[in-house]
Enzyme design. Structure first.
Site, PDB file in Angstrom:
ATOM      1  N   CYS A 162     -12.345 -31.314  38.349  1.00 40.96           N
ATOM      2  CA  CYS A 162     -12.905 -31.540  37.015  1.00 40.96           C
ATOM      3  C   CYS A 162     -14.436 -31.647  37.102  1.00 40.96           C
ATOM      4  O   CYS A 162     -14.946 -32.433  37.912  1.00 40.96           O
ATOM      5  CB  CYS A 162     -12.312 -32.808  36.415  1.00 40.96           C
ATOM      6  SG  CYS A 162     -13.034 -33.209  34.827  1.00 40.96           S
ATOM      7  N   CYS A 198     -11.512 -39.909  32.504  1.00 43.08           N
ATOM      8  CA  CYS A 198     -12.428 -38.767  32.420  1.00 43.08           C
ATOM      9  C   CYS A 198     -13.236 -38.857  31.110  1.00 43.08           C
ATOM     10  O   CYS A 198     -12.647 -38.823  30.023  1.00 43.08           O
ATOM     11  CB  CYS A 198     -11.586 -37.493  32.488  1.00 43.08           C
ATOM     12  SG  CYS A 198     -12.536 -35.988  32.359  1.00 43.08           S
ATOM     13  N   TYR A 235       0.787  -1.234   0.000  1.00 39.51           N
ATOM     14  CA  TYR A 235       0.000   0.000   0.000  1.00 39.51           C
ATOM     15  C   TYR A 235       0.820   1.286   0.000  1.00 39.51           C
ATOM     16  O   TYR A 235       0.266   2.366   0.117  1.00 39.51           O
ATOM     17  CB  TYR A 235      -0.989   0.027   1.166  1.00 39.51           C
ATOM     18  CG  TYR A 235      -0.406  -0.368   2.514  1.00 39.51           C
ATOM     19  CD1 TYR A 235       0.566   0.401   3.135  1.00 39.51           C
ATOM     20  CD2 TYR A 235      -0.871  -1.501   3.162  1.00 39.51           C
ATOM     21  CE1 TYR A 235       1.080   0.043   4.371  1.00 39.51           C
ATOM     22  CE2 TYR A 235      -0.365  -1.868   4.404  1.00 39.51           C
ATOM     23  CZ  TYR A 235       0.608  -1.098   4.989  1.00 39.51           C
ATOM     24  OH  TYR A 235       1.115  -1.449   6.210  1.00 39.51           O
TER      25      TYR A 235
HETATM   26  S1  IVH Z   1      -0.267   3.479   5.032  1.00 40.42           S
HETATM   27  C1  IVH Z   1       2.974   6.382   6.870  1.00 40.42           C
HETATM   28  N1  IVH Z   1      -2.163   1.930   4.197  1.00 40.42           N
HETATM   29  O1  IVH Z   1      -2.003   0.429   9.593  1.00 40.42           O
HETATM   30  C2  IVH Z   1       2.019   5.312   7.171  1.00 40.42           C
HETATM   31  N2  IVH Z   1      -1.236   1.471   6.350  1.00 40.42           N
HETATM   32  O2  IVH Z   1      -1.431   2.639  11.974  1.00 40.42           O
HETATM   33  C3  IVH Z   1       1.937   4.331   6.096  1.00 40.42           C
HETATM   34  N3  IVH Z   1      -2.178  -0.520   7.445  1.00 40.42           N
HETATM   35  O3  IVH Z   1       1.386   0.590  10.397  1.00 40.42           O
HETATM   36  C4  IVH Z   1       0.881   3.331   6.319  1.00 40.42           C
HETATM   37  N4  IVH Z   1      -3.564  -1.076   5.829  1.00 40.42           N
HETATM   38  O4  IVH Z   1       0.517  -1.553   9.350  1.00 40.42           O
HETATM   39  C5  IVH Z   1      -1.314   2.188   5.218  1.00 40.42           C
HETATM   40  N5  IVH Z   1      -3.837   0.585   3.277  1.00 40.42           N
HETATM   41  C6  IVH Z   1      -2.981   0.846   4.282  1.00 40.42           C
HETATM   42  C7  IVH Z   1      -2.924   0.049   5.435  1.00 40.42           C
HETATM   43  C8  IVH Z   1      -2.032   0.394   6.471  1.00 40.42           C
HETATM   44  C9  IVH Z   1      -3.102  -1.400   7.028  1.00 40.42           C
HETATM   45  C10 IVH Z   1      -1.505  -0.585   8.767  1.00 40.42           C
HETATM   46  C11 IVH Z   1      -0.019  -0.410   8.725  1.00 40.42           C
HETATM   47  C12 IVH Z   1       0.267   0.783   9.589  1.00 40.42           C
HETATM   48  C13 IVH Z   1      -0.977   0.920  10.400  1.00 40.42           C
HETATM   49  C14 IVH Z   1      -1.243   2.369  10.667  1.00 40.42           C
END
Ligand code: IVH
Length: 707
Positions: A407, A431, A224
């Site tokens: 038990c 048991c 992501y």
């Molecule tokens: S962006 C700068 N996108 O959520 C931050 N995070 O508290 C970049 N997470 O530590 C993170 N899905 O583990 C981002 N689509 C997504 C996400 C995502 C899950 C998690 C990730 C991050 C936490 C944020």
């Protein structure tokens, strides 16, 4: 094949296999059968065995794991791994947008994405090759878990297309519900504490020392966020960067949208708050990010998180209800699990009237009292859990819930193993739920496969005093069991007013099937018999390894702790459990009865044929066979003194070809003038020298691979 040719083939195979991995795990559109895929992978494994120095850094064979990590190296992040600030309602999202609009005058576009509920990971790529995977850790440094992460098949080991020389890909490692459910079922069966939710299971898995075990647990990963030095960034927007990442081979979710205003964002949130129940993995919210990189730069960061993104957290669905009572259930290994009985309440589409209380410590932490009003939550998790007690509504004279000391089924004083949270009943052989649980495990498909005795029938036999342990199954006769019946009441979880009455009965056909299946189980191979005994912590794989290493039940019974721990995958805890099991005279008596009944308590030995008709020959086996499996043909070749080789060369004596022999192999054999024998020709050639092949479990329908 000479070394040069092998090198070219290894490179070609690596590319072909990785492309199939991509089609299967990222695009979810496989273009070949599992069987053909395994043929390719096994060809590569064989070639790499012949020339280990030719193994490529991105070889798909690394996906199956194998390397052990003693200690994970701590690595400093090149770019810190920040987290996101959270919001819990749309007003907070509106505030986030207003703050942005104060700084940025022009239009701002947002990208909404799923917030994957797993473990964040940073993946480093150099010149298109995956080189390193590091956990978030404290944000500035994390653990190097590269070997384990390589087993995740949706993570590309080599990129396609036009990628930058150096960058990091951020994403989330998740455990799909399917993997989570099967791992937990197996853990419970083995007497291990199940994982509380898929996130914990994913976190535990990426820190395992054995990468082979990681590979088995079938994790997945979604990307992501792309990170690289600012002056090298080749994209203008986040959306573009993820679209490109997808082209390079990364797994990027299709479920993301560009939103131009708060209404679009709200629609996306509401849509997924409902639809998330249909996803095959957990999400715990939506992430909203500014799309334009220049705008992001202007907005900058706070100490902990970017100002250009926010997480919207879904509310875990919650209900309040009264605690009616606490039941204490006894598992197959005697573990006591407290279960809360609740006043029925509607929650996330189902009526909840029970919730697990895990163990004594959990009850203590909640400080649970009788008739307390409790909050029950159903987050992404499948089982509802009690999260809080409303102290204001507690009755003044209500008593604290105390954990039982004896038990509930057999009255034996409970014990607790050092360092463990669970209490258990030590009356293993006396048991009732433990006895019934053990018999149910014994008859299960992967053990003795007497499944016609499933679905409540063991209980009927037990209640009628026909079986006291699993060895009694072998004394049953048709006349004993014909005509037995019992009515059981099955509650309908979704409609409490309805109860289904089900009759378990032993009619003529059922009774015959049962007696037949019991008789047939006498030829089940030793490894499965060992698994069927139900020794705590001895699962299917461990049983196979122990059976192979020790050869017979008597060797296991007489083995020392040291000898047992020398067996692959057997640590101190498993070895102790095996010793405890056989130290009990009653178990020995049961095993003696099973021996008398004729069960297999020795690993089948392969006789060495006196007539080594294939001595000195190098033989290639390829394709699918009709009278026996490919592995059996290979075993025959070995037993008759021949050598199995995977690829055709001038030195090959002949090829045994079944159906669907690879066209490349056929062409090669023809061009080198190597004889191709059909299955019949081969069997005729070896004449009467056949040795009964070893009977292995579940052979039917299992594809055999071409090694
Ligand atoms: S962006 C700068 N996108 O959520 C931050 N995070 O508290 C970049 N997470 O530590 C993170 N899905 O583990 C981002 N689509 C997504 C996400 C995502 C899950 C998690 C990730 C991050 C936490 C944020």
């Amino acid at each position: 094949m000479n070394k040069e040719e092998t090198k070219a083939r290894i490179s070609e195979l690596s590319k072909i296999i990785e492309n199939h991995n991509y089609n299967y795990y990222v695009l979810t559109q496989p273009t070949i059968s599992d069987y053909d895929f395994d043929m390719l992978l096994n060809e590569l494994i064989e070639l790499e065995k012949l020339f280990p120095e030719l193994v490529l850094p991105d070889s798909p064979t690394q996906r199956v794991g194998g390397d052990l990590t003693k200690e994970f190296k701590t690595v400093k992040h090149r770019y810190p791994m920040l987290s996101l600030s959270n919001s819990y309602n749309i007003e907070e999202v509106k505030d986030f947008i207003s703050r942005i609009k104060k700084t940025i005058e022009e239009d701002v576009e947002f990208v909404c994405e799923l917030k994957f509920d797993g473990v964040s990971i940073s993946l480093t790529y150099e010149n298109g090759l995956f080189v390193k995977a590091v956990t978030r850790g404290d944000g500035t440094q994390g653990d190097d878990v590269t070997t384990n992460i390589k087993t995740i098949r949706s993570i590309p080991l080599r990129l396609k297309g036009n990628y930058p020389d150096f960058f990091e890909m951020r994403g989330e490692v998740i455990m799909p519900h399917s993997s989570f459910n099967s791992i937990n079922a197996e853990r419970e069966d083995l007497g291990l504490q199940p994982f509380a939710n898929p996130r914990n299971a994913a976190a535990g898995t990426i820190k395992l020392q054995d990468s082979k075990e990681v590979a088995k647990r079938k994790l997945d990963q979604y990307c992501y966020f792309m990170m690289m030095d600012d002056d090298k960034m080749i994209f203008n927007t986040h959306y573009e960067s993820l679209a490109a990442a997808k082209q390079w081979g990364f797994n990027v979710s299709n479920f993301m949208a560009i939103c131009k205003n708060v209404e679009d964002i709200e629609d996306f949130i509401n849509y997924w708050d409902e639809k998330r129940k249909e996803l095959p993995f957990d999400i715990d919210g939506i992430v909203i990010k500014v799309n334009d990189f220049k705008q992001r730069e202007i907005l900058g960061f706070t100490a902990k998180s970017p100002r250009w993104a926010i997480a919207y957290k879904f509310k875990a669905e919650e209900a309040h209800t009264k605690l009616l009572s606490v039941d204490f259930q006894v598992g197959r290994h005697g573990t006591i699990t407290p279960v809360a009985n609740l006043e029925p309440v509607q929650l996330a589409g189902t009526i909840v009237k029970r919730a697990t209380l895990h163990n004594a410590d959990f009850i203590e932490q909640l400080d649970l009292h009788h008739e307390d009003i409790v909050s029950v939550e159903k987050g992404g998790e499948i089982i509802p859990k009690i999260t809080a007690v409303d102290l204001k509504l507690r009755k003044e004279d209500s008593k604290k819930i105390t954990f039982i000391e004896h038990c509930p089924e057999c009255g034996t004083k409970l014990v607790k193993a050092e360092g463990e949270t669970a209490w258990y009943c030590p009356n293993t052989l006396g048991c009732p739920p433990q006895i019934k649980g053990r018999i149910e495990h014994f008859i299960s498909r992967k053990a003795m496969n007497i499944e016609s005795l499933g679905e409540g029938k063991v209980e009927v036999l037990f209640d009628n005093n026909l079986i006291k342990d699993y060895s009694d199954l072998y004394n049953l006769t048709y006349d004993n069991i014909y005509g037995l019946e019992k009515i059981i009441i099955v509650e309908d979880e979704t409609n409490l007013l309805q109860e289904n009455v089900r009759k378990v009965s032993f009619k003529e056909k059922t009774a015959n099937n049962i007696i037949e299946a019991i008789e047939k189980s006498k030829s089940v191979p030793f490894a499965r018999v060992l698994f069927a005994l139900g020794i705590k912590y001895v699962g299917e794989t461990t049983a196979k390894l122990i059976a192979k290493a020790m050869g017979s039940i008597d060797n296991i019974i007489n083995a020392s702790l040291e000898e047992l721990t020398e067996i692959e995958e057997v640590g101190g805890k498993i070895a102790m459990s095996i010793k405890d099991f056989f130290a009990d005279e009653r178990n020995i008596a049961i095993i003696n009865k099973l021996k008398e009944a004729g069960l297999q308590f020795e690993q089948e030995k392969k006789e060495v044929s006196e007539n080594q008709v294939l001595s000195g020959m190098s033989i290639v086996v390829s394709g699918v066979f009709s009278t026996m499996s490919r592995d059996e043909i290979k075993q025959l070749i070995e037993d008759l003194g021949g050598k199995n080789v995977s690829s055709i060369s001038k030195k090959t004596s002949f090829v045994v070809a079944g159906d669907k022999m690879g066209p490349e192999k056929r062409k090669k054999a023809e061009s080198l003038g190597i004889e191709i024998k059909t299955e019949e020709e081969f069997l005729a050639m070896i004449g009467n020298n056949t040795i009964e092949p070893e009977v292995t479990s579940g052979q039917q329908g299992v594809l055999e691979f071409d090694f």
